[in-house]
Design an enzyme around this catalytic site. Structure first.
Site, PDB file in Angstrom:
ATOM      1  N   ASP A 134     -16.197  13.802  17.444  1.00 17.68           N
ATOM      2  CA  ASP A 134     -17.257  13.099  18.170  1.00 17.68           C
ATOM      3  C   ASP A 134     -18.606  13.502  17.584  1.00 17.68           C
ATOM      4  O   ASP A 134     -18.760  14.621  17.095  1.00 17.68           O
ATOM      5  CB  ASP A 134     -17.267  13.524  19.655  1.00 17.68           C
ATOM      6  N   ARG A 184     -15.703   5.911  13.827  1.00 14.98           N
ATOM      7  CA  ARG A 184     -15.973   5.261  15.115  1.00 14.98           C
ATOM      8  C   ARG A 184     -17.463   4.916  15.098  1.00 14.98           C
ATOM      9  O   ARG A 184     -18.293   5.762  14.767  1.00 14.98           O
ATOM     10  CB  ARG A 184     -15.679   6.217  16.273  1.00 14.98           C
ATOM     11  N   LYS A 187     -23.275   3.063  19.796  1.00  8.11           N
ATOM     12  CA  LYS A 187     -24.741   2.914  19.877  1.00  8.11           C
ATOM     13  C   LYS A 187     -25.417   4.289  19.867  1.00  8.11           C
ATOM     14  O   LYS A 187     -26.467   4.463  19.275  1.00  8.11           O
ATOM     15  CB  LYS A 187     -25.121   2.166  21.156  1.00  8.11           C
ATOM     16  N   HIS A 227     -18.807  -1.009  25.390  1.00  7.03           N
ATOM     17  CA  HIS A 227     -18.433  -1.796  26.570  1.00  7.03           C
ATOM     18  C   HIS A 227     -19.235  -3.087  26.611  1.00  7.03           C
ATOM     19  O   HIS A 227     -19.244  -3.793  27.607  1.00  7.03           O
ATOM     20  CB  HIS A 227     -18.696  -0.991  27.852  1.00  7.03           C
ATOM     21  N   ARG A 288     -23.506  12.413  31.391  1.00  6.31           N
ATOM     22  CA  ARG A 288     -23.874  11.484  30.308  1.00  6.31           C
ATOM     23  C   ARG A 288     -23.405  10.058  30.611  1.00  6.31           C
ATOM     24  O   ARG A 288     -24.071   9.087  30.282  1.00  6.31           O
ATOM     25  CB  ARG A 288     -23.326  11.971  28.960  1.00  6.31           C
ATOM     26  N   ARG A 289     -22.250   9.958  31.284  1.00  4.62           N
ATOM     27  CA  ARG A 289     -21.769   8.619  31.651  1.00  4.62           C
ATOM     28  C   ARG A 289     -22.699   7.998  32.699  1.00  4.62           C
ATOM     29  O   ARG A 289     -22.996   6.821  32.668  1.00  4.62           O
ATOM     30  CB  ARG A 289     -20.340   8.662  32.212  1.00  4.62           C
TER      31      ARG A 289
END
Ligand code: FAD
Length: 307
Positions: A134, A184, A187, A227, A288-289
């Site tokens: 990540d 991956r 944004k 998403h 963070r979500r």
């Protein structure tokens, strides 16, 4: 305006080490269960199996933030290896995602690379499971890419993430062009300075489209993690117009977010990978979500009053 204030507030909270520490003892609370699959490997594998049965593939992420000692970093790497073994033994369709700081990058680069090699060797032994690094904040960006390039000399089961909000993203995509780089593309989730990142969403979205096309045209594998319906429509249009094969890309979304869209894309025949986080260190991830979509604060408030 209010949305931006809330966004900054949640990103600020995500870095609070006191709350992070406390949250480990609370168990999954405040609605975190909606976006975190469980606290143990067994719970995580169960979650993955359920998603596999619905036609979705997965990537597991053992949550871990603020690693300060060599012991913590090694322990975290051991956990990643256990996760890989569990994936292999349970035969679920899943790979692994992890973070460099989790493996000790802030303590020493060598420690982190050594841990990463142990993990990749385990993954190789377990059917060459893919491991995705990540991407974290800008302070860790360049060193993460350098480590990736070093690892690509010896392994073919590793890749990382490029964040479209960074001005340097186009160059970074180009740097893996000749190395069969499996990227991956996202944004970007962190709060960055306008000196390094596009401040306006519209510019991020445009650059995102640009690097998706660039990476696919370079002939490399893209995991398009979003998403955003407009971006998904753009990728479908690219597929049609430029003839990219569905073997060259997949979509990815986060566990618990837009689950119906995940199923719809799988039904349309796209590879749809769900990013499934698990573990007791859920606090930073959850904040963070919320920062991405402050409207979701409604389920936190609901969580405050439910067990
Ligand atoms: C699988 C995966 C892995 C990721 N890995 C990284 C990483 O390594 N490093 C990194 O910096 N970032 C990572 N991200 C986060 C990413 O950078 C974005 O912050 C995040 O995906 C939100 O951007 P978006 O593309 O979904 O679009 P946005 O422009 O944020 O949202 C577009 C639309 O999507 C919907 N939506 C977005 N978020 C939510 C939500 N939380 N709940 C409900 N609906 C929502 C809404 O309809 C919204 O209008 C990852 C994201 C995914 C999906």
């Amino acid at each position: 305006m209010m949305e931006q204030i809330l966004k900054n507030f949640f990103l600020f909270l995500s870095k609070n080490q006191g709350l992070n520490k406390a949250a480990k003892k609370w168990g999954l609370r405040f609605g975190a269960k909606r976006v975190v699959a469980g606290e143990t490997i067994a719970e995580a594998i169960r979650g993955v199996r359920e998603l596999n049965q619905k036609g979705l593939v997965c990537t597991l992420d053992h949550l871990g933030e603020f690693v300060f000692s060599v012991e913590e970093a090694n322990e975290s790497a051991d956990y990643c290896m256990k996760t890989i073994e569990a994936i292999y033994e349970s035969k679920v369709d899943c790979n692994l995602s992890l973070k460099m700081t989790q493996l000790g990058l802030d303590i020493s680069r060598d420690l982190c690379v050594g841990n990463m090699r142990r993990i990749l060797d385990t993954a190789k032994r377990c059917g060459n499971i893919f491991v995705r690094i990540d991407m974290e904040d800008y302070a860790h960006n360049q060193v993460t890419l350098e480590i990736l390039h070093e690892l690509l000399e010896d392994y073919d089961n590793v890749g990382t993430v490029i964040q479209a909000y960074l001005y340097k993203s186009e160059n970074d995509v180009e740097s893996v062009k000749d190395k069969k780089g499996n990227l991956r593309l996202v944004k970007g989730a962190y709060k960055e300075s306008p000196e390094v990142a596009y401040p306006a969403k519209i510019d991020v979205d445009e650059n995102y489209k640009k690097i998706i096309k660039q990476h696919l045209q370079n002939g490399n594998y893209a995991a398009i993690a979003t998403h955003d319906d407009a971006i998904i429509a753009y990728v479908k249009q690219l597929e049609k117009e430029m003839g990219f094969s569905r073997d060259q890309f997949e979509f990815q979304m986060l566990y618990g977010i837009r689950p119906q869209s995940q199923l719809d894309l799988a039904k349309e025949g796209y590879k749809m990978r769900v990013y499934v986080p698990y573990g007791n260190d859920w606090y930073g991830y959850f904040m963070r979500r919320l920062a991405e979509r402050p409207a979701n604060v409604a389920f936190v408030i609901k969580g405050l009053f439910s067990r």
